[in-house]
Design an enzyme around this catalytic site. Sequence first.
Site: not given
Lengths: 281, 281
Positions: B150, B226, B259
């Site tokens: 991320s 995600d 995610h």
Amino acid sequence: MDETSSSLVFGGHQKFFTHASEVLGCDMNFAVFLPPAAQNLECPVLYWLSGLTCTEQNFVTKAGAQRYAAEQGLIIVVPDTSPRGSQVPDIDDPYLGCGASFYINATQPPWSDYYLMHEYLVKELTGLVEGSFPVAKDRKGAMRGISGHSMGGHAAIMIALRNPGRYRSLSAFAPISSPSNSPWGEAAYLHYLGEDRESWKSWDASFLVKDATEKLPILIDQGEEDPFLLDQLKPTVFQKACATVDHPLRLRIHEGYDHSYFFVASFIKEHIEYHAAALAG
Amino acid sequence: MDETSSSLVFGGHQKFFTHASEVLGCDMNFAVFLPPAAQNLECPVLYWLSGLTCTEQNFVTKAGAQRYAAEQGLIIVVPDTSPRGSQVPDIDDPYLGCGASFYINATQPPWSDYYLMHEYLVKELTGLVEGSFPVAKDRKGAMRGISGHSMGGHAAIMIALRNPGRYRSLSAFAPISSPSNSPWGEAAYLHYLGEDRESWKSWDASFLVKDATEKLPILIDQGEEDPFLLDQLKPTVFQKACATVDHPLRLRIHEGYDHSYFFVASFIKEHIEYHAAALAG
């Protein structure tokens, strides 16, 4: 029951649920891992009981069991470690009250109104899970194993011994081998069960095993550098109890390993494979 | 630097340290995994940068990378995600300030006194780690890879592109592909770098890649489920930027994955093996 989250992991689904427990009188969370095989087939189920201060999250996020459970086609169910909520009695001690039920049925007020985790697990949660997910069964019932860590490692053994025939496979990581002989266990049992130590024996694996009618083999892994080894866990107490009645125990001491989930993660593959083999039918 | 804990895991040692950072003006924690091979041999090193709200703990406890790093003989270093401490500027927003440095050097007060994570990582932490642990080197320098998730996935790419020749392998999980095109990134860069968006480009992988002098291949894994995919991560922005300059990118979209670290855990084996192969020399 309400699904609170679901994530794909190693091709299976890691789910979390919450439900209103009738037995415990509070809302309870639990986790379920469904392997890819569970989309089409009934799969055996492993119940995992975590240790002091844990919730249903610790094992799920730290042990890395999903990879192996996905490979072996094993469902894993992880309950919380105690009742929870503003109405539930608690005490300002991380090893008593919330997070520290020892998975027994308390008999002493105020604990006895809520701390009935054995009944919750064996009756309510099992029924809920096995009625909702594709758990494999044969004519003797569901294909169930049980395991756990520390307080939960003891509870896995204690619950299997109290309920002969109910579980087909049994293992533990660093269990408190006899709560009656552990400062953590003594403090908890004094609160939950009262001063009559005779009453403690029916919740203590090292006493229960001496009267076991079923010789369910037990696999225990223990780290040799576990800081709680000598004062709290005392694996030799359980080892001796098993020896007196010739109960099949495989106790493995691992040089250098401590009490953490790093230890659990290092050997969970072998436990998952052990349960999967025993539960294959 | 002080070692705050050490646990054996998969035969290697998972260690945590704290040290007083000169660059950041605060105490910083970091984690180091030493594979069994590091007891006798110099090993390549992978730097892992975690995402928003994380510390040095998340990857270490949740990704399950130690098994594969132990197998491959790879050291893994995990810094914290920002400066920390009562003297460090912060803001009541989980995606700004502490836990959200974006690993850049801030130029705007009050951030510019402390938020110099790029300098900290490239100069101070690398020197400390590679002077203290058996990191393999050849005539071109240390055998270093970099990866992250991320915010940290973007930073891995951004730092590698800003420092050609410094890293030999590069991958990312679900990176914020262009902070200038992400609400999280825009808020952070406005605070840390000010209103001149031109100045943002030198901290944005999707701009940096267009001027890259080194064609270091990039592996990116991205979950298709995600929840941040379309608003924040936008992998196609980076994919297009790579395409315009023919930069080698392998972007894999994984159906059903989100995610979380469940996604990272599911594919970390392949990243560890990817880095180990590239760093083999």
